[in-house]
Each structure stands twice: as C-alpha cells, then as structure tokens.
Design a protein around this motif. Sequence first.
Motif, short mmCIF file in Angstrom:
data_model
loop_
_atom_site.label_atom_id
_atom_site.label_comp_id
_atom_site.label_asym_id
_atom_site.label_seq_id
_atom_site.Cartn_x
_atom_site.Cartn_y
_atom_site.Cartn_z
N GLU A 1 0.83 -1.20 0.00
CA GLU A 1 0.00 0.00 0.00
C GLU A 1 0.88 1.27 0.00
O GLU A 1 0.63 2.21 -0.75
CB GLU A 1 -0.91 -0.03 1.24
CG GLU A 1 -1.74 1.20 1.50
CD GLU A 1 -2.81 1.47 0.43
OE1 GLU A 1 -3.21 0.51 -0.25
OE2 GLU A 1 -3.21 2.64 0.29
N THR B 1 -3.48 1.22 6.46
CA THR B 1 -3.60 0.44 5.21
C THR B 1 -5.01 0.51 4.65
O THR B 1 -5.20 0.76 3.46
CB THR B 1 -3.24 -1.05 5.46
OG1 THR B 1 -2.01 -1.11 6.17
CG2 THR B 1 -3.13 -1.82 4.15
N LYS B 2 -6.01 0.30 5.49
CA LYS B 2 -7.38 0.24 4.99
C LYS B 2 -8.23 1.42 5.44
O LYS B 2 -9.42 1.46 5.16
CB LYS B 2 -8.02 -1.08 5.43
CG LYS B 2 -7.32 -2.28 4.81
CD LYS B 2 -8.26 -3.48 4.73
CE LYS B 2 -7.69 -4.59 3.89
NZ LYS B 2 -6.71 -5.44 4.58
#
Length: 228
Positions: free
Chosen positions: A151, A203-204
């Motif tokens: 990412e 990351t998310k």
Amino acid sequence: MEKCARFMIVAIDGPAGAGKSTVAKAIAAQFGFQHIDSGAMYRAVALAARDQGAGWKDADGLARVAARIRIEFEGARILLEGLDVTQEIRTPEIAQGASIVASVPGVRDALTGQQRALARRGDVVMDGRDIGTVVFPHAELKLYLDAATDERAERRYHDLESQGRHPSLPEVRQELELRDQRDKTRATAPLRPAPDAVILDTTKLPVEEVIQRVAALIRERQRPEVRP
Ligand code: DC
C-alpha cells in the motif's frame, strides 16, 4: 495566574508512505498549527551535500553542511539558503541521500537542534522518524502511522506520477524497502514507535478517517485555557 507558555507539540512518526505528511498538513490547517516536515530538512542536507560536493559517506563533511545550512519553511515551500527547493528535494535520488545522511550522528544533532528551535515559536505538528522518540519525547501527542508495504509503495508511486515521473512500481517498492531498512536499523535515532505512541495502521483506513481520529486525540489533550 500566569498563562502556560509552552506550546502544543504533535509528533508523527512512521515509515515512508504511511500518510504522515498528508495527516500533518490537514491537522495544521484545521488547528492553526505550524507544520514542520523534518524529512524535508534531511532532504535539504542531502541536496546541499550533493551540490557542495560533500560525499554521502563523509560524516564530518555532512555534519558541517548540516550545522551551517539555513532551512526555512514558508507555507508549503521549503527554502534552502533562501532558494525554493520544494520540488528539487522530492526526487528518488535525494530521498535515498536523505536516508543516508540521516544515519550520521552529527547531522542528526544539528537538525534536532533546529527542529527544537522551530517549535519554540508556536503550536506545531512535526512529522518524521524520531520526533516522538528523540526530538520531543515529551510531546503532548505522539502518533506512529504505519501501513502495509504494498500500500505504501502504491501511494509513493502515485505521488511520483503526479509529479510527472514514471517509475515502475517494483522499483518504487524496492527503494522504499531499502530506505525503511536503513531508517529502522541505524544506530542513532532509529525509526520506532515511542513507548507511549498511539499506533494507527492506515492500510485500509480512508485518510479522512485517520485525520478525524487524530483531531479527536488532539482535542482530548488540549489544555483548557488557564483563566487569570
Ligand atoms: O519523510 P521523508 O521521506 O521525506 O524523509 C526522508 C529521509 O529522511 C528518511 O528516509 C529518513 C530521514 N529522516 C530521519 O531520519 N528522521 C526524521 N525525523 C525525518 C526523516
């Protein structure tokens, strides 16, 4: 009663591409804090060293460059000896150079002193690698932002594309890993979370959510006005 003179310091550390500078800029705008990108200072030393012919392995020469250098932040611009180097320091070559010069203790001492001096002027949000561990171990809020390597490499790849560069994604990933490895394993002020840092994995998480969470943490820590 005297009003407390100390300004608020928000320290944001983490590896390249974790979202530190995006979050720091948004927080600075929202709270009226000064944003200091300490990585830009290491990049400026690498640029000055290259231009002055000081080898990236010449520790004494690099420390002298760092001690003499005049770095200023003017809004989003970075000035080196009065010249705008905002774009020039963003190349992959200077990123690697910054990571190399950053392992020299004399360079770190000089820049740490300058970073502390900059925070005497008002509230600041400073991002880097050692802000919560070394530069401001008593910061009101310490954050450690991290994200999966894939990412982070994608984010860096898109940053470079938006600057008109066209590297390959594997190349970007490799450069990022090399830099992370150097930044985490150097003897002086290696990248690591402060024991009391709030760790956020981005990351998310959409960046707006990261900013909201950080803003809430700042509000919790802001001192109530001391009334006379
Ligand atoms: O944040 P950045 O990618 O612009 O930083 C460039 C390099 O500078 C990074 O690889 C390591 C070094 N650096 C450091 O050692 N300490 C800091 N506080 C900030 C950056």
